[in-house]
Design an enzyme around this catalytic site. Structure first.
Site, short mmCIF file in Angstrom:
data_model
loop_
_atom_site.label_atom_id
_atom_site.label_comp_id
_atom_site.label_asym_id
_atom_site.label_seq_id
_atom_site.Cartn_x
_atom_site.Cartn_y
_atom_site.Cartn_z
CG LEU A 84 35.57 65.05 27.35
CD1 LEU A 84 35.61 63.98 28.44
CD2 LEU A 84 34.37 64.86 26.44
N GLY A 129 39.31 65.32 24.00
CA GLY A 129 38.05 64.87 23.43
C GLY A 129 37.84 65.29 22.00
CG ASN A 152 45.93 67.33 25.79
OD1 ASN A 152 44.81 66.95 25.48
ND2 ASN A 152 46.18 68.57 26.18
CD GLU A 153 42.39 62.84 27.04
OE1 GLU A 153 41.36 62.87 26.35
OE2 GLU A 153 43.51 62.55 26.57
#
Length: 278
Positions: A84, A129, A152-153
């Site tokens: 994202l 994303g 891996n956010e």
């Protein structure tokens, strides 16, 4: 024959990447009835509103056109998708962010529930994303090398929504997915293969395309109706959840990204990116 096709595919991808005029490069393999959708948004195919809108539209059109299958890939040489677009979340214009997130929701529901077979030819880095796009496909061929893949956010202080979590758990299993997501783990190709995050490792993008074509053709003698019903049974619960809760989930993420600590973390990340460019 495969060698000739591989040369043509590589030549086409090189030309598409060099053009830099479109967010997507779409080609049809007339001999197989498969459409190849390649993201083409330099430098790393970040998923902003405009790219998501094009992805959404292209998936709808491919389904309507009754292609035998879809291959999702990238026209960039070393990245599938960087995930994202942080700039959609950093100091956001909330009207645009609302449109951005709704489009992301729509695109994901279409991709995850697509009736025709869909495979990912992952030719490079695929974090966050980008990983979501890959795991929403049915099959993943990953180019071996130094690139990584994973949700891996948490490394950015962001919490993935439930519909990111569901396909990850379905592939990795609950315990492994739990640990990976809490740590924000990015997996190298051999690791991704060993845990089932990807289905095959390949030497280059052309081979990834060939593996995806082979996967799609494996359904040639399978009832389309039966295949689609089974896929919906397995994936329908997650899609239905988002359909019912999309406004609640939207409001939740809008509140979350405006938290001072979240914006501070995004600010630090944006500054780090600027320093890398300099």
């Amino acid at each position: 024959m495969f060698a000739l096709r591989r040369f043509l595919i590589n030549k086409q991808f090189a030309r598409n990447y060099a053009s830099g005029k479109k967010l997507l490069e779409i080609t049809q393999d007339e001999s197989t009835g498969v459409q190849i959708i390649s993201m083409a948004k330099p430098p790393v195919n970040t998923l902003n509103l405009e790219l998501l809108e094009e992805l959404k539209s292209s998936l709808v059109e491919a389904q309507k056109s009754n292609y035998k299958g879809i291959i999702l890939s990238s026209s960039l040489p070393t990245v599938f998708s960087g995930g994202l677009d942080i700039m959609e979340m950093y100091k956001p214009d909330m009207e645009r962010f609302t449109n951005f997130w709704r489009t992301l929701q729509d695109m994901w529901m279409i991709l995850y529930g697509l009736e025709i077979p869909v495979a990912a030819a992952i030719n490079g880095a695929s974090p966050a994303g980008g990983c979501l796009l890959a795991i929403s496909c049915e099959y993943r061929a990953f180019v071996d090398g130094k690139h990584t893949i994973g949700l891996n956010e948490t490394q950015l202080g962001i919490i993935p929504p439930q519909w990111f979590v569901d396909p990850y758990v379905a592939i990795l299993g609950e315990k492994r997915a739990e640990r990976a997501m809490m740590k924000g783990t990015l997996f190298r190709p051999n690791e991704a293969l060993n845990i089932g995050l990807v289905d095959e490792l390949v030497s280059d993008k052309a081979e990834a395309i060939q593996k995806c074509l082979k996967y799609i053709s494996s359904y040639d003698n399978i009832s389309k109706l039966a295949r689609n019903k089974i896929k919906l049974k397995l994936r329908g619960k997650s899609i239905s959840w988002l359909q019912k809760n999309r406004e609640f989930e939207l409001n939740e993420i809008k509140q979350f990204i405006q938290l001072p600590n979240v914006q501070k973390g995004l600010h630090l990340y944006v500054q780090a990116l600027k320093q890398k460019k300099n």
